[in-house]
Design an enzyme around this catalytic site. Structure first.
Site, PDB file in Angstrom:
ATOM      1  N   TYR A  69      16.537  -6.602  12.755  1.00 51.61           N
ATOM      2  CA  TYR A  69      16.228  -6.160  11.560  1.00 51.61           C
ATOM      3  C   TYR A  69      17.060  -7.010  10.631  1.00 51.61           C
ATOM      4  CZ  TYR A  69      15.119  -3.952   7.098  1.00 51.61           C
ATOM      5  OH  TYR A  69      15.057  -3.897   5.597  1.00 51.61           O
TER       6      TYR A  69
ATOM      7  N   GLY B 189       5.207   2.908  -0.389  1.00 47.43           N
ATOM      8  CA  GLY B 189       6.583   2.843  -0.790  1.00 47.43           C
ATOM      9  C   GLY B 189       6.954   2.021  -2.042  1.00 47.43           C
ATOM     10  N   ILE B 190       7.850   1.205  -1.816  1.00 50.31           N
ATOM     11  CA  ILE B 190       8.351   0.109  -2.988  1.00 50.31           C
ATOM     12  C   ILE B 190       7.357  -0.717  -3.584  1.00 50.31           C
ATOM     13  CG2 ILE B 190      10.338  -1.288  -3.553  1.00 50.31           C
ATOM     14  CD1 ILE B 190      11.915  -0.515  -1.551  1.00 50.31           C
ATOM     15  N   GLY B 191       6.716  -1.241  -2.491  1.00 53.44           N
ATOM     16  CA  GLY B 191       5.658  -2.265  -2.922  1.00 53.44           C
ATOM     17  C   GLY B 191       4.641  -1.565  -3.829  1.00 53.44           C
TER      18      GLY B 191
ATOM     19  N   ASN C 289       0.917  -1.062   0.186  1.00 53.03           N
ATOM     20  CA  ASN C 289       0.112   0.098  -0.100  1.00 53.03           C
ATOM     21  C   ASN C 289       0.952   1.069   0.121  1.00 53.03           C
ATOM     22  OD1 ASN C 289       0.740  -0.456   2.381  1.00 53.03           O
ATOM     23  ND2 ASN C 289      -0.957   0.045   3.786  1.00 53.03           N
TER      24      ASN C 289
ATOM     25  N   SER D 285      18.046  -7.243   2.049  1.00 53.49           N
ATOM     26  CA  SER D 285      18.698  -6.094   2.298  1.00 53.49           C
ATOM     27  C   SER D 285      20.115  -6.479   2.503  1.00 53.49           C
ATOM     28  CB  SER D 285      18.020  -5.230   3.458  1.00 53.49           C
ATOM     29  OG  SER D 285      18.903  -4.357   3.829  1.00 53.49           O
TER      30      SER D 285
END
Ligand SMILES: *[C@@H]1O[C@H](CO)[C@@H](O)[C@H](O)[C@H]1NC(C)=O
Ligand SMILES: *[C@@H]1O[C@H](CO)[C@@H](O)[C@H](O)[C@H]1NC(C)=O
Ligand SMILES: *[C@@H]1O[C@H](CO)[C@@H](O)[C@H](O)[C@H]1NC(C)=O
Length: 316
Positions: free
Chosen positions: A200, A50-52, A48, A175
């Site tokens: 992360y 950013g990158i996506g 919904n 990442s």
């Protein structure tokens, strides 16, 4: 010392001026394939924003039916209507998926399998970054729970349908920070030792390990899988950390836009003839070096076993 400092400070405005050009140079990689996707079905998690969202937009533009799977369906709907208007593709759908709750993951998969006979592309994009310690509905530490275990279960539940739809691809957004990750089997839920930044990194290492193990298990099925480093990108992922938000702001001229950040994911989704590289890790639309820890087959297999146990599932 002072002279050097003075020089540096007077150099800064200049650096900021040329920064956008430096970034363009390093932003590296635009996905330039013309592949169209009529009749193809795509699921993207966390799309919904950013990158996506940029990835969803591009795949919709190429004619795919795109499922935006996200926690906040209201935000999802607003992204979807923007994409529909922008691409003239009405087949952009929103479904509820909360990766921090295995019940929600199972409900999503059940609903999806009931309404779609095929799935060609699964993009595990959703992620959380540097949150204070918290646990998912099932008692997993949030980073490993959402970024790794949630997607692991989702992939597991959808994989048969993907095999039936082969050729199909699973793309995992990992990442470069996986280089700093380590899998602490004795404390996977970080109950003894928690640091939000490392949590992360660990979860992103898990993504790369899994991509490799999955690729091995999928040999000969026509389903291939890739892990991606999108780059350092302006997204909402940084919202939980004041330190990171500030750093991002300071270095903003050097940082990729969401559109640039989507390019490597698109490359792994669309590029023709990529299949022999299944299980590899990509950045800037090229195959890239993964950390030695990510290349450890033993760790990959052990993590796979532990994850199955934690989720109570068995892969055939
Ligand atoms: C993607 O990453 C998740 C979480 O690590 C893992 O469960 C899944 O198997 C991976 N899928 C692929 C195709 O790499
Ligand atoms: C790990 O697995 C890969 C792929 O199956 C294989 O090519 C490689 O030789 C293995 N590495 C080691 C150290 O066994
Ligand atoms: C993972 O589980 C399989 C099957 O139960 C077992 O054969 C294998 O030795 C395990 N691997 C590791 C590294 O624990």
């Amino acid at each position: 010392m002072l002279v050097i400092l003075g020089l540096l400070i007077s150099f800064l405005p200049f650096l900021y001026m040329i920064a956008p050009y430096i970034r363009k140079f390093f932003a590296g990689g635009v996905c330039r394939t013309n592949v169209q996707l009529p009749g193809k079905v795509v699921v993207i998690t966390g799309s919904n924003t950013g990158i996506g969202k940029e990835t969803a937009r591009e795949l919709a533009r190429r004619g795919a039916r795109v499922y935006i799977a996200c926690r906040d369906t209201r935000k999802g709907e607003s992204a979807a209507s923007e994409i529909r208007a922008d691409t003239k593709n009405s087949q952009v759908l929103v479904r509820k998926l909360d990766l921090s709750d295995t019940k929600s993951i199972r409900a999503f998969a059940e609903g999806f399998l009931a309404e779609e006979k095929q799935l060609h592309i699964l993009i595990n994009n959703a992620g959380m970054m540097t949150c204070p310690y918290s646990k998912t509905a099932d008692g997993f530490e949030a980073h490993i729970g959402v970024n790794h275990l949630g997607h692991f279960l989702l992939t597991h539940l959808l994989l048969e349908r993907m095999k039936e739809s082969a050729p199909a691809r699973v793309v995992n957004v990992s990442s470069v920070l996986h280089h700093f990750g380590k899998i602490h089997f004795h404390d996977l839920q970080a109950e003894k030792n928690y640091n939000p930044y490392f949590a992360y990194c660990h979860s992103k290492l898990a993504n790369v390990l899994f991509t490799r193990e999955l690729a091995k298990r999928l040999q000969g099925t026509g389903v291939t899988t890739y892990a991606v480093h999108p780059g350092v990108v302006h997204t909402e992922l940084t919202r939980n950390s004041f330190l990171i938000s500030t750093l991002w702001w300071l270095f903003s001229p050097f940082i990729k836009s969401a559109w640039e950040g989507a390019q490597t994911t698109l490359y792994c989704t669309l590029a023709e003839g990529l299949e022999p590289l299944s299980g590899n890790y990509f950045r800037d639309c090229k195959r890239a070096w993964m950390s030695p820890k990510a290349q450890n087959n033993k760790t990959a297999e052990r993590l796979w076993n532990v994850s199955c146990e934690l989720l109570g599932i068995q892969w055939k």
